[in-house]
Design a protein around this motif. Structure first.
Motif, PDB file in Angstrom:
ATOM      1  N   VAL A  23      31.234  28.278  43.257  1.00 59.96           N
ATOM      2  CA  VAL A  23      31.071  29.642  42.737  1.00 59.96           C
ATOM      3  C   VAL A  23      30.554  30.533  43.855  1.00 59.96           C
ATOM      4  CG1 VAL A  23      29.843  31.076  41.049  1.00 59.96           C
ATOM      5  CG2 VAL A  23      30.547  28.776  40.432  1.00 59.96           C
ATOM      6  N   VAL A  24      31.082  31.755  43.907  1.00 56.14           N
ATOM      7  CA  VAL A  24      30.592  32.754  44.849  1.00 56.14           C
ATOM      8  C   VAL A  24      30.243  34.012  44.053  1.00 56.14           C
ATOM      9  CG1 VAL A  24      32.903  33.615  45.393  1.00 56.14           C
ATOM     10  CG2 VAL A  24      31.068  33.975  47.007  1.00 56.14           C
ATOM     11  N   GLU A  25      29.157  34.661  44.454  1.00 52.49           N
ATOM     12  CA  GLU A  25      28.688  35.859  43.769  1.00 52.49           C
ATOM     13  C   GLU A  25      28.741  37.031  44.739  1.00 52.49           C
ATOM     14  OE1 GLU A  25      24.591  37.119  41.497  1.00 52.49           O
ATOM     15  OE2 GLU A  25      25.250  35.031  41.406  1.00 52.49           O
ATOM     16  N   ILE A  35      40.810  43.486  42.399  1.00 53.01           N
ATOM     17  CA  ILE A  35      41.258  42.442  43.331  1.00 53.01           C
ATOM     18  C   ILE A  35      40.987  41.063  42.735  1.00 53.01           C
ATOM     19  CG2 ILE A  35      40.852  41.406  45.600  1.00 53.01           C
ATOM     20  CD1 ILE A  35      40.321  44.235  46.662  1.00 53.01           C
ATOM     21  N   THR A  36      39.827  40.895  42.098  1.00 54.07           N
ATOM     22  CA  THR A  36      39.479  39.622  41.469  1.00 54.07           C
ATOM     23  C   THR A  36      40.440  39.287  40.336  1.00 54.07           C
ATOM     24  OG1 THR A  36      37.155  40.026  42.009  1.00 54.07           O
ATOM     25  CG2 THR A  36      37.618  38.338  40.367  1.00 54.07           C
ATOM     26  N   SER A  47      38.264  31.090  37.627  1.00 53.41           N
ATOM     27  CA  SER A  47      37.812  32.052  36.623  1.00 53.41           C
ATOM     28  C   SER A  47      36.877  33.055  37.289  1.00 53.41           C
ATOM     29  CB  SER A  47      37.098  31.352  35.466  1.00 53.41           C
ATOM     30  OG  SER A  47      35.919  30.742  35.933  1.00 53.41           O
ATOM     31  N   TYR A  48      36.523  34.084  36.543  1.00 50.55           N
ATOM     32  CA  TYR A  48      35.598  35.087  37.050  1.00 50.55           C
ATOM     33  C   TYR A  48      34.799  35.656  35.885  1.00 50.55           C
ATOM     34  CZ  TYR A  48      39.139  38.368  35.365  1.00 50.55           C
ATOM     35  OH  TYR A  48      40.037  39.045  34.584  1.00 50.55           O
ATOM     36  N   LYS A  49      33.669  36.265  36.224  1.00 47.90           N
ATOM     37  CA  LYS A  49      32.811  36.868  35.201  1.00 47.90           C
ATOM     38  C   LYS A  49      32.148  38.091  35.806  1.00 47.90           C
ATOM     39  CE  LYS A  49      28.844  35.869  32.278  1.00 47.90           C
ATOM     40  NZ  LYS A  49      27.767  34.934  32.003  1.00 47.90           N
ATOM     41  N   PHE A  50      32.191  39.198  35.084  1.00 50.60           N
ATOM     42  CA  PHE A  50      31.543  40.420  35.529  1.00 50.60           C
ATOM     43  C   PHE A  50      30.180  40.519  34.857  1.00 50.60           C
ATOM     44  CE2 PHE A  50      36.127  42.049  35.534  1.00 50.60           C
ATOM     45  CZ  PHE A  50      36.323  41.677  36.841  1.00 50.60           C
ATOM     46  N   ASP A  51      29.118  40.625  35.670  1.00 48.81           N
ATOM     47  CA  ASP A  51      27.763  40.828  35.162  1.00 48.81           C
ATOM     48  C   ASP A  51      27.338  42.247  35.490  1.00 48.81           C
ATOM     49  OD1 ASP A  51      27.479  38.262  34.187  1.00 48.81           O
ATOM     50  OD2 ASP A  51      26.598  37.492  36.040  1.00 48.81           O
ATOM     51  N   ILE A  59      29.929  40.143  40.544  1.00 52.46           N
ATOM     52  CA  ILE A  59      31.103  39.402  40.114  1.00 52.46           C
ATOM     53  C   ILE A  59      30.868  37.950  40.504  1.00 52.46           C
ATOM     54  CG2 ILE A  59      33.594  39.133  40.312  1.00 52.46           C
ATOM     55  CD1 ILE A  59      33.693  41.997  41.404  1.00 52.46           C
ATOM     56  N   LYS A  60      30.949  37.045  39.524  1.00 52.60           N
ATOM     57  CA  LYS A  60      30.843  35.617  39.805  1.00 52.60           C
ATOM     58  C   LYS A  60      32.249  35.040  39.749  1.00 52.60           C
ATOM     59  CE  LYS A  60      26.189  34.953  38.154  1.00 52.60           C
ATOM     60  NZ  LYS A  60      25.296  34.248  37.239  1.00 52.60           N
ATOM     61  N   ILE A  61      32.684  34.437  40.856  1.00 52.50           N
ATOM     62  CA  ILE A  61      34.037  33.918  40.970  1.00 52.50           C
ATOM     63  C   ILE A  61      33.966  32.402  41.131  1.00 52.50           C
ATOM     64  CG2 ILE A  61      36.169  33.991  42.305  1.00 52.50           C
ATOM     65  CD1 ILE A  61      35.225  36.748  43.334  1.00 52.50           C
ATOM     66  N   ALA A  62      34.647  31.676  40.239  1.00 51.61           N
ATOM     67  CA  ALA A  62      34.750  30.221  40.353  1.00 51.61           C
ATOM     68  C   ALA A  62      35.987  29.914  41.192  1.00 51.61           C
ATOM     69  CB  ALA A  62      34.855  29.586  38.980  1.00 51.61           C
ATOM     70  N   LEU A  63      35.784  29.301  42.341  1.00 45.78           N
ATOM     71  CA  LEU A  63      36.878  29.028  43.264  1.00 45.78           C
ATOM     72  C   LEU A  63      37.685  27.825  42.811  1.00 45.78           C
ATOM     73  CD1 LEU A  63      34.849  29.602  46.525  1.00 45.78           C
ATOM     74  CD2 LEU A  63      36.431  31.178  45.450  1.00 45.78           C
ATOM     75  N   LYS A  64      38.947  27.807  43.187  1.00 50.04           N
ATOM     76  CA  LYS A  64      39.871  26.766  42.731  1.00 50.04           C
ATOM     77  C   LYS A  64      40.176  25.813  43.878  1.00 50.04           C
ATOM     78  CE  LYS A  64      44.114  26.648  40.001  1.00 50.04           C
ATOM     79  NZ  LYS A  64      45.199  27.499  39.484  1.00 50.04           N
TER      80      LYS A  64
END
Length: 132
Positions: A23-25, A35-36, A47-51, A59-64
């Motif tokens: 995960v990268v924030e 872009i995400t 996946s991604y999540k906007f906080d 933005i928390k991005i789960a890398l694949k």
């Protein structure tokens, strides 16, 4: 003070992929959110999540990663248009990345989209980055 926030976003993702993080924030903005979403729709991130906590949110991005070889899906993510040298492409001259295997993300008057979508809608714009 960061003058090129898109380059900072891409660098954070690139560094997290190279370090093997799950995960990268990153700090959020409307352009980074778009872009995400494109990276998710094209299958480059899990996946991604906007906080919306704090003044601008994150933005928390789960890398694949590949299940068998554990290689990252994002091999290279590269900034093209910089604040010092803008790169634009018309509808007919959109770049093809790795003969169609990669994507170019373009900021157009119709919104942020891939180069293939921009060609289909017959709009040109600023080439933000290449991802493959």
């Amino acid at each position: 003070m960061n003058t090129d926030t898109i380059a900072d976003y891409l660098t954070r993702v690139r560094n997290a992929v190279q370090a093997g993080h799950r995960v990268v924030e990153v700090p959020a903005s409307n352009l980074k959110k778009e872009i995400t979403k494109i990276l998710f729709d094209q299958g480059f991130v899990l996946s991604y999540k906007f906080d919306d906590n704090g003044p601008q949110g994150t933005i928390k991005i789960a890398l694949k990663y590949d299940k068998l070889s554990k290689d990252p899906v994002i091999k290279k993510i590269q900034r093209i248009s910089t604040p010092g040298l803008r790169k634009y492409a018309g509808a007919g001259e959109m770049p093809r990345i790795l003969n169609g295997l990669g994507i170019a993300i373009v900021s157009t008057s119709a919104g942020v989209m891939t180069a293939k979508q921009a060609s289909a809608q017959n709009v040109g714009g600023e080439v933000l980055c290449y991802v493959y």
